[in-house]
Design a protein around this motif. Structure first.
Motif, mmCIF file in Angstrom:
data_model
loop_
_atom_site.group_PDB
_atom_site.id
_atom_site.type_symbol
_atom_site.label_atom_id
_atom_site.label_comp_id
_atom_site.label_asym_id
_atom_site.label_seq_id
_atom_site.Cartn_x
_atom_site.Cartn_y
_atom_site.Cartn_z
ATOM 1 N N ALA A 5 0.856 -1.409 0.067
ATOM 2 C CA ALA A 5 0.146 0.098 -0.254
ATOM 3 C C ALA A 5 1.117 0.937 0.389
ATOM 4 O O ALA A 5 2.324 1.016 0.557
ATOM 5 N N ALA A 6 0.759 2.009 -0.819
ATOM 6 C CA ALA A 6 0.995 3.772 -0.722
ATOM 7 C C ALA A 6 0.571 4.356 0.177
ATOM 8 O O ALA A 6 -0.682 4.364 -0.065
ATOM 9 N N ALA A 7 1.297 4.988 0.985
ATOM 10 C CA ALA A 7 -0.051 6.145 2.230
ATOM 11 C C ALA A 7 1.283 7.253 2.402
ATOM 12 O O ALA A 7 1.999 7.926 2.050
ATOM 13 N N SER A 8 0.333 8.370 2.296
ATOM 14 C CA SER A 8 0.679 9.698 2.389
ATOM 15 C C SER A 8 0.287 10.162 3.388
ATOM 16 O O SER A 8 -0.997 9.924 3.982
ATOM 17 N N ALA A 9 0.468 11.124 3.673
ATOM 18 C CA ALA A 9 -0.077 12.573 5.151
ATOM 19 C C ALA A 9 -0.271 13.560 4.663
ATOM 20 O O ALA A 9 0.927 14.247 3.523
ATOM 21 N N THR A 10 -1.374 14.622 4.178
ATOM 22 C CA THR A 10 -1.022 15.892 3.574
ATOM 23 C C THR A 10 -2.247 16.510 4.847
ATOM 24 O O THR A 10 -3.577 16.138 4.636
ATOM 25 N N GLY A 11 -1.845 17.654 6.135
ATOM 26 C CA GLY A 11 -2.184 17.918 6.571
ATOM 27 C C GLY A 11 -2.771 17.165 7.637
ATOM 28 O O GLY A 11 -1.524 16.847 7.791
ATOM 29 N N SER A 12 -4.091 17.054 8.118
ATOM 30 C CA SER A 12 -4.331 16.636 8.609
ATOM 31 C C SER A 12 -5.424 15.395 8.398
ATOM 32 O O SER A 12 -5.477 14.058 9.126
ATOM 33 N N GLU A 13 -4.999 14.931 6.861
ATOM 34 C CA GLU A 13 -5.895 13.909 7.099
ATOM 35 C C GLU A 13 -4.821 12.258 6.165
ATOM 36 O O GLU A 13 -3.467 12.863 5.659
ATOM 37 N N LEU A 14 -4.750 11.490 6.411
ATOM 38 C CA LEU A 14 -3.641 10.265 6.254
ATOM 39 C C LEU A 14 -4.826 9.545 5.633
ATOM 40 O O LEU A 14 -5.957 9.471 4.933
ATOM 41 N N LYS A 15 -3.947 9.322 4.707
ATOM 42 C CA LYS A 15 -4.110 8.275 3.590
ATOM 43 C C LYS A 15 -3.367 6.929 3.341
ATOM 44 O O LYS A 15 -2.679 7.136 3.229
ATOM 45 N N ALA A 16 -4.418 5.872 2.550
ATOM 46 C CA ALA A 16 -3.428 4.953 2.040
ATOM 47 C C ALA A 16 -3.954 4.163 0.991
ATOM 48 O O ALA A 16 -5.188 4.432 1.107
ATOM 49 N N THR A 17 -4.055 3.368 0.033
ATOM 50 C CA THR A 17 -3.803 3.961 -1.683
ATOM 51 C C THR A 17 -4.061 1.800 -1.872
ATOM 52 O O THR A 17 -2.329 1.869 -2.171
#
Length: 162
Positions: A5-17
């Motif tokens: 999975a690819a994961a990232s954080a932008t501001g307060s959003e966390l996201k994995a795809t």
């Protein structure tokens, strides 16, 4: 296990795809069966659904852990669009966790797992994370890594045919 999975954080959003070689309906069946979340999420120990089948408005309780530390949370399903969008809000900290599913051209599913803070994180939660879970600087990367592990485990389960 190697994280796919690819994961990232932008501001307060966390996201994995992740891309999964299964239909949105197959992925939906797993991610909305919150009773099984302990099989996918490295933080969740157990989930108890309060009431009947999971749908918008359903409430459930989680027992979470970090090492030897355990804590309960409660949640309410706030979005439930079959085979597309599933989200729940954690009462104690106001975060919204979600899974968005998009069909791919090859018959698979592109899955996005998010943690959003549309109303910020509660002061009590920030205090507890700071005192007992290593602070946001430590806890957020841990959550992000766990989101990737969750998606990897869902993918492995579906693609292995278990």
């Amino acid at each position: 296990m190697t994280t796919t999975a690819a994961a990232s954080a932008t501001g307060s959003e966390l996201k994995a795809t992740i891309s999964v070689a299964a239909s949105p309906a197959q992925v939906w069946a797993l991610v909305t069966d919150v009773r099984r979340m302990g099989e996918w999420s490295p933080q969740v120990v157990r989930t108890l659904v309060l009431g009947g089948p999971v749908r918008e408005g359903t409430r459930f309780a989680n027992l979470n852990h970090q090492g030897w530390k355990h804590w309960p949370t409660s949640a309410k399903v706030v979005r439930f669009t079959p085979h597309s969008d599933f989200a729940f809000r954690i009462t104690e900290n106001r975060t919204v966790w979600s899974f968005q599913l998009e069909p791919t051209a090859d018959g698979g599913t592109f899955v996005t797992h998010r943690r959003e803070t549309p109303d910020g994180i509660s002061a009590v939660s920030n205090l507890l994370v700071g005192r007992f879970l290593g602070g946001q600087e430590t806890f957020v990367p841990e959550l992000l890594e766990g989101m990737g592990q969750t998606l990897d485990r869902v993918k492995d389960h579906i693609e292995s045919g278990v």
